[in-house]
Design a protein around this motif. Structure first.
Motif, PDB file in Angstrom:
ATOM      1  N   ALA A 134     -32.657 -35.127 -13.632  1.00 50.75           N
ATOM      2  CA  ALA A 134     -33.595 -35.874 -12.790  1.00 50.75           C
ATOM      3  C   ALA A 134     -34.994 -35.729 -13.394  1.00 50.75           C
ATOM      4  CB  ALA A 134     -33.559 -35.335 -11.359  1.00 50.75           C
ATOM      5  N   ILE A 135     -35.602 -36.862 -13.712  1.00 53.97           N
ATOM      6  CA  ILE A 135     -36.943 -36.875 -14.310  1.00 53.97           C
ATOM      7  C   ILE A 135     -37.870 -37.614 -13.367  1.00 53.97           C
ATOM      8  CG2 ILE A 135     -38.351 -37.599 -16.273  1.00 53.97           C
ATOM      9  CD1 ILE A 135     -35.823 -37.456 -17.992  1.00 53.97           C
ATOM     10  N   SER A 136     -38.995 -36.988 -13.055  1.00 54.73           N
ATOM     11  CA  SER A 136     -39.948 -37.587 -12.120  1.00 54.73           C
ATOM     12  C   SER A 136     -41.379 -37.337 -12.598  1.00 54.73           C
ATOM     13  CB  SER A 136     -39.756 -37.019 -10.705  1.00 54.73           C
ATOM     14  OG  SER A 136     -39.876 -35.604 -10.742  1.00 54.73           O
ATOM     15  N   SER A 150     -31.172 -40.649 -11.822  1.00 56.21           N
ATOM     16  CA  SER A 150     -30.481 -39.366 -11.659  1.00 56.21           C
ATOM     17  C   SER A 150     -31.105 -38.519 -10.563  1.00 56.21           C
ATOM     18  CB  SER A 150     -30.492 -38.584 -12.983  1.00 56.21           C
ATOM     19  OG  SER A 150     -29.744 -39.278 -13.966  1.00 56.21           O
ATOM     20  N   PHE A 151     -32.384 -38.707 -10.309  1.00 54.85           N
ATOM     21  CA  PHE A 151     -33.035 -37.961  -9.226  1.00 54.85           C
ATOM     22  C   PHE A 151     -32.377 -38.285  -7.894  1.00 54.85           C
ATOM     23  CE2 PHE A 151     -36.111 -37.079  -5.973  1.00 54.85           C
ATOM     24  CZ  PHE A 151     -36.821 -35.972  -6.420  1.00 54.85           C
ATOM     25  N   GLU A 152     -32.142 -39.559  -7.674  1.00 52.06           N
ATOM     26  CA  GLU A 152     -31.513 -39.971  -6.418  1.00 52.06           C
ATOM     27  C   GLU A 152     -30.071 -39.477  -6.333  1.00 52.06           C
ATOM     28  OE1 GLU A 152     -31.038 -44.055  -3.738  1.00 52.06           O
ATOM     29  OE2 GLU A 152     -32.073 -44.091  -5.680  1.00 52.06           O
ATOM     30  N   ILE A 204     -31.107 -25.827  -8.819  1.00 50.09           N
ATOM     31  CA  ILE A 204     -31.865 -26.666  -9.766  1.00 50.09           C
ATOM     32  C   ILE A 204     -32.659 -25.781 -10.727  1.00 50.09           C
ATOM     33  CG2 ILE A 204     -33.699 -28.413 -10.006  1.00 50.09           C
ATOM     34  CD1 ILE A 204     -31.159 -29.507  -8.785  1.00 50.09           C
ATOM     35  N   GLN A 205     -32.580 -26.118 -12.002  1.00 49.31           N
ATOM     36  CA  GLN A 205     -33.481 -25.520 -12.990  1.00 49.31           C
ATOM     37  C   GLN A 205     -34.596 -26.559 -13.252  1.00 49.31           C
ATOM     38  OE1 GLN A 205     -32.592 -25.101 -17.310  1.00 49.31           O
ATOM     39  NE2 GLN A 205     -32.786 -22.889 -16.937  1.00 49.31           N
ATOM     40  N   THR A 226     -32.623 -30.038 -13.741  1.00 52.13           N
ATOM     41  CA  THR A 226     -31.237 -29.985 -14.204  1.00 52.13           C
ATOM     42  C   THR A 226     -30.376 -29.377 -13.095  1.00 52.13           C
ATOM     43  OG1 THR A 226     -31.969 -29.705 -16.487  1.00 52.13           O
ATOM     44  CG2 THR A 226     -29.681 -29.145 -16.006  1.00 52.13           C
ATOM     45  N   ASP A 227     -29.310 -30.060 -12.760  1.00 46.68           N
ATOM     46  CA  ASP A 227     -28.430 -29.609 -11.676  1.00 46.68           C
ATOM     47  C   ASP A 227     -27.479 -28.538 -12.207  1.00 46.68           C
ATOM     48  OD1 ASP A 227     -26.943 -29.274  -9.443  1.00 46.68           O
ATOM     49  OD2 ASP A 227     -26.143 -31.310  -9.365  1.00 46.68           O
TER      50      ASP A 227
END
Length: 237
Positions: A134-136, A150-152, A204-205, A226-227
């Protein structure tokens, strides 16, 4: 006595002739309209003043020469002015077209740079939207304003529709790292336990990277999550 009368008669005749001749000469002068000053010439039946005619001709020649020189001078001035205006016009046109060509080159260069950047953005967007992480992007205050697909998937919601702040945490160790990131402008990384939109616990990392401007002020944060939930659960089992 006779001699005296004869002398007197001759004197009277002489005076009468002289007076008659003077009157005739004055009449001729008045009829012709010419005043005899210096030289006298004969033209037809009239007397003319040669010196007066010569002086009049010299004055006319002088006036003609002066007029010709004036016209020539004005003509030269006009030609010089015309040449100068032509040169100035050519210079202005040259400067104008040079600037136009310069602007065109800048526009073409800018268009090429925009195309290159757009291509890079498209590639980066393709990579970001197809990664499992997830990138935000967050503002300087920590509020997330954009996130990839991927965040969602990981968190179960779109941060653009929900108020999410990366600095909200109860863990004192994480707070210290976040403060270091904000004050020293250095990237930080940590692992945290969170809950998704369904209330499920996830691991989450997270890595936070600050972006600064020329004044060394933070303008944005890039967040990579990262999950590690599957790995964490597998480790527990």
């Amino acid at each position: 006595m006779n001699n005296k009368l004869l002398g007197l008669l001759i004197l009277l005749l002489t005076f009468s002739f002289s007076h008659s001749y003077g009157q005739n000469q004055q009449a001729n002068t008045q009829d012709t309209g010419i005043v005899i000053t210096q030289g006298v010439g004969l033209q037809g039946d009239s007397l003319i003043d040669i010196s007066a005619i010569t002086q009049s001709s010299a004055d006319e020649i002088f006036m003609l020469k002066t007029e010709l020189q004036t016209q020539k001078f004005l003509k030269n001035i006009f030609l010089v002015a015309l040449i100068m205006m032509s040169i100035i016009l050519i210079l202005l046109l040259f400067i104008y077209y040079s600037k136009v060509r310069g602007v065109i080159k800048i526009v073409e260069k800018s268009e090429k740079e925009i195309e290159i950047r757009q291509l890079q953005i498209d590639k980066l967007s393709l990579i970001i939207n197809n990664t499992n992480d997830a990138i935000s992007i967050a503002q300087a205050d920590g509020k997330i304003i954009w996130a990839n697909k991927s965040f969602e998937k990981i968190f179960g919601f779109n941060p653009e529709n929900k108020d999410v702040n990366i600095f909200q945490t109860n863990d004192p160790d994480i707070k210290k790292m976040l403060e270091k990131c904000r004050t020293e402008h250095v990237p930080v990384q940590y692992t945290a336990q969170m809950k998704n939109d369904k209330g499920e616990e996830i691991w989450i990392q997270r890595k936070i990277i600050p972006f600064v401007n020329e004044k060394n002020e933070i303008i944005n944060f890039a967040i990579i999550d990262t999950d590690y939930t599957s790995l964490k659960l597998a480790t527990k089992k």
